[in-house]
Design an enzyme around this catalytic site. Structure first.
Site, PDB file in Angstrom:
ATOM      1  CE1 TYR A  15      20.398   2.311   7.309  1.00 15.63           C
ATOM      2  CE2 TYR A  15      18.752   4.047   7.205  1.00 15.63           C
ATOM      3  CZ  TYR A  15      19.107   2.753   7.519  1.00 15.63           C
ATOM      4  OH  TYR A  15      18.169   1.900   8.040  1.00 15.63           O
ATOM      5  CB  THR A  70      17.713  -1.212  17.331  1.00 11.35           C
ATOM      6  OG1 THR A  70      17.913  -0.169  16.353  1.00 11.35           O
ATOM      7  CG2 THR A  70      16.537  -2.083  16.897  1.00 11.35           C
ATOM      8  CE  LYS A 118      19.052  -0.301   5.171  1.00 10.77           C
ATOM      9  NZ  LYS A 118      19.028  -1.784   5.311  1.00 10.77           N
ATOM     10  CG  ASN A 151      18.270  -7.485  10.306  1.00  6.48           C
ATOM     11  OD1 ASN A 151      17.492  -6.534  10.349  1.00  6.48           O
ATOM     12  ND2 ASN A 151      19.169  -7.710  11.266  1.00  6.48           N
TER      13      ASN A 151
END
Length: 254
Positions: A159, A194, A163, A92
């Site tokens: 990012y 988050t 990913k 994670n």
């Protein structure tokens, strides 16, 4: 994403199993750990700063730099020494930054993003694959991915690219380890509220043109909860939810 799978009820989880979560000190990782503890799993929790175990959990918490293969391997060994085995490993730990057009992005921040998001997943996957091959019974590896793996966003070159790499690494490991009884999935959790999401919403539109989409999600409270994501992962690991290698958590009913 290839398809979605409905989560299994927490009650279906065998209470003698052991799960590892990296990036477990906050956000989605802390939420996964809390839900896994509720389900009765023993926990190995790792993060750059030592995580706090959920109340009442049987847990080992360790400060780990996931970009260091040796640290990840030692962490794996510590969890096995404490609990005898690992049944579920969730990679994670991840970084969003830098948020900026690539031409303006800090090269050191780009490097850190790729090291955590890509190398961290590779190191965790390798350590867990070796562990599963060392004992009977198979296991489940989950790499946390994102819709950004397939949808390009201006300002998210590092990012999105990292990913996308996670998705393909997961497919490769699934092929390599199928004969060893290791089931492997890349799971996109959907939008979870988050600190990462707060940072996205605070980004000026000239650095991240799609920012209003994420601000709208917050206004509508259109988030998946960490518990919902955790139940989906528990279903993959211990229920009937095998499905595709790369998949997305369905939107939580509201």
């Amino acid at each position: 994403m290839d398809r979605t799978v409905e989560p299994a009820p927490v009650a279906a989880v065998p209470r003698s199993r052991v799960a590892v979560v990296t990036g477990a000190s906050r956000g989605l990782g802390a939420g996964l750990a809390a839900r896994f503890a509720e389900a009765g799993l023993a926990l190995g929790l790792a993060a750059r700063s030592r995580p706090e175990p959920p109340p009442g959990a049987r847990g080992l918490t360790v400060e780990v730099d996931v970009t260091d293969a040796g640290e990840v391997e030692r962490f794996c060994a510590e969890v096995v020494d404490r609990f005898g085995r690992i049944d579920l490993w969730v990679n994670n730990a991840g970084l969003l930054e830098p948020i900026a057009p690539l031409r303006e992005a800090d090269p050191l921040a780009v490097r850190a993003n790729v090291e955590v998001n890509v190398l961290g997943v590779m190191h965790g996957s390798a350590s867990f694959a070796r562990h599963v091959r060392s004992r009977p019974g198979g296991g489940v590896l989950v790499n946390i991915t994102s819709g950004a793996a397939t949808t390009p966003y201006a300002g998210w070159a590092a990012y999105c690219g990292s990913k996308a790499a996670v998705d393909q690494i997961t497919r490769v490991v699934a092929l390599e380890e199928a004969g060893a009884g290791l089931r492997v999935h890349a799971v996109a959790p959907g939008v979870v509220d988050t600190d990462m999401q707060a940072a996205i919403r605070a980004t000026p539109a000239d650095r991240f043109p799609a920012v209003e989409r994420f601000r709208d999600l917050a206004r509508d409270d259109a988030f998946n909860s960490p518990a919902w994501v955790a139940d989906h992962i528990l279903g993959l690991a211990f229920g009937d939810g095998e499905g595709e290698v790369v998949q997305r958590v369905p939107d939580e009913p509201r």
